[in-house]
Design a protein around this motif. Structure first.
Motif, PDB file in Angstrom:
ATOM      1  N   GLY A   1      46.906  33.000  68.410  1.00  0.00           N
ATOM      2  CA  GLY A   1      46.977  31.839  67.523  1.00  0.00           C
ATOM      3  C   GLY A   1      48.357  31.657  66.908  1.00  0.00           C
ATOM      4  N   ILE A   2      49.065  32.793  66.694  1.00  0.00           N
ATOM      5  CA  ILE A   2      50.372  32.690  66.016  1.00  0.00           C
ATOM      6  C   ILE A   2      51.352  31.903  66.889  1.00  0.00           C
ATOM      7  CG2 ILE A   2      52.291  33.990  64.960  1.00  0.00           C
ATOM      8  CD1 ILE A   2      49.646  34.533  63.549  1.00  0.00           C
ATOM      9  N   GLY A   3      51.286  32.143  68.189  1.00  0.00           N
ATOM     10  CA  GLY A   3      52.198  31.450  69.106  1.00  0.00           C
ATOM     11  C   GLY A   3      51.972  29.941  69.124  1.00  0.00           C
ATOM     12  N   GLN A   4      50.815  29.511  68.632  1.00  0.00           N
ATOM     13  CA  GLN A   4      50.501  28.068  68.631  1.00  0.00           C
ATOM     14  C   GLN A   4      51.041  27.380  67.380  1.00  0.00           C
ATOM     15  OE1 GLN A   4      48.427  26.940  71.077  1.00  0.00           O
ATOM     16  NE2 GLN A   4      47.683  28.873  71.903  1.00  0.00           N
ATOM     17  N   ILE A   5      51.627  28.164  66.491  1.00  0.00           N
ATOM     18  CA  ILE A   5      52.164  27.561  65.263  1.00  0.00           C
ATOM     19  C   ILE A   5      53.608  27.162  65.528  1.00  0.00           C
ATOM     20  CG2 ILE A   5      52.758  27.994  62.839  1.00  0.00           C
ATOM     21  CD1 ILE A   5      50.525  30.125  62.828  1.00  0.00           C
TER      22      ILE A   5
END
Ligand SMILES: Cc1ncc(COP(=O)(O)O)c(C=O)c1O
Length: 361
Positions: free
Chosen positions: A9-13
């Protein structure tokens, strides 16, 4: 060897990008963030200065005086309040407390960008309800609520659109949500709204155990640089948020200045009077030069630049920047032909309109 990777999920920020440019020494007019054009209250500045003498001390982890000041100002119980390092932190705390992998976090298409980030940070799935004419479609939101929906974020009024949802529709949304879903009313701009059918959410919080209202000192009170937000909710939710926040999340000068700002009704009134007058003036002047201006109940305007093959939005921004004026581009919201312009001082508003007139007319 396995590579080090951040949580799902972090990479999608998307990394935060501001439309601000680093100052190159020239003075510039910053209308790119929703600052208070009048600055902070003199009472807040005095309290901040006084607090400087106690900077060696940790701040009050219970935010006692600040919560008391908020309680007095809005006539609400202090054990229903907690404070945060800006309301952005509150949005993240709520997501961390109530959502995780496998859960859904629901919000609206042009909703404040902090919602998407908060959802992704927890590993939950963001679900986005389409808006209609840049306004929240309550039915679309309610239709997407499922067994897996843990949180619904509603920015009311919303940034960057400046539109709001009437009270009766917010009530309907709440009634349509499952009991296990928390409705978070982000009322960051509530103080600016001059509409009889608007409600920031105090009553809903008091009547239901799955509604939380989030507020900020960054707008009306002009304390964006200090980072102070707060939430009003049922004690069980407040207690949950208190468990996970940094105990010293709101700095000592920030608590003092925010509490003092609440004791300065003249500054609040001057801010609202300034905003009412200049948002009307800006809307009128910008429409007169052919710009589409969306109705706004906030301290900024969303404008759509007229389509012109010889003048892109980027070129408009470059022209403004050359004249020392910064405005907010909205590509991250899928509004690439729009700009958000915050109400400035009289001089700044005139400079903006003159610069836009030069480039568009
Ligand atoms: C709708 C909305 N919510 C929350 C925030 C966060 O404000 P802050 O973190 O400064 O309190 C903003 C800031 O622009 C906003 O527009």
């Amino acid at each position: 060897m396995e590579r080090l990777t951040p949580r799902v999920g972090i990479g999608q920020i998307a990394p935060y990008r501001s439309s601000r440019v680093p100052p190159d020494g020239r003075p510039f007019i910053d209308l790119s963030l929703s600052h208070n054009a009048l600055g902070p209250s003199t009472k807040a500045i005095a309290a901040y200065r006084k607090a400087a003498l106690s900077l060696h001390r940790y701040p009050d982890y219970e935010h006692t005086l600040l919560r008391a000041a908020i309680g007095r100002r809005y006539d609400i119980a202090t054990d229903h309040i907690t404070c945060s390092n800006g309301s952005d932190e509150m949005i993240q705390l709520v997501a961390e407390a109530y959502a995780g992998p496998g859960d859904e976090v629901l919000f609206h298409q042009y909703g404040y960008r902090g919602f998407h980030k908060a959802a992704r940070m927890t590993g939950a799935t963001p679900v986005v309800a389409a808006e209609r004419d840049l306004a929240v479609d309550i039915e679309a939101l309610a239709d997407l609520a499922s067994e897996r929906t843990k949180i619904v974020f509603l920015a009311n009024p919303n940034n960057p659109t400046g539109s709001y949802v009437p009270a009766e529709q917010v009530q309907r949304l709440r009634a349509d949500l499952p009991a296990h879903t928390l409705l978070v009313l982000d009322s960051a701009y509530a103080d600016y709204v001059r509409r009889d059918n608007y409600d920031p959410g105090f009553g809903l919080v008091e009547e239901h155990d799955n509604v939380l209202m989030v507020r900020t000192f960054s707008k009306l009170h002009g304390l964006a640089g200090l980072r102070v937000g707060w939430a009003y909710g049922p004690p069980s939710i407040i207690e949950t948020l208190d468990r996970i926040r940094d105990p010293y999340n709101v700095g000592l000068p920030a608590q003092a200045a925010a509490a003092a700002a609440l004791g300065d009704p003249e500054h609040e009134a001057a801010t609202l009077e300034h905003n009412d007058a200049w948002i009307a003036w800006l809307s009128h002047e910008l429409r007169a030069i052919g710009v589409r201006v969306y109705p706004s109940v906030c301290n900024f305007l969303l404008i759509r630049v007229p389509p012109d093959p010889t003048m892109s939005v980027a070129a408009v921004c470059t022209h403004l920047r050359d004249r020392g004026i910064l405005v907010k581009t909205l590509g991250e919201y899928g509004l690439a032909d729009c700009l958000r312009i915050t109400v400035g001082t009289e001089e700044e508003n005139h400079a903006l309109v003159d610069a836009l007139r030069e480039v568009l007319e």
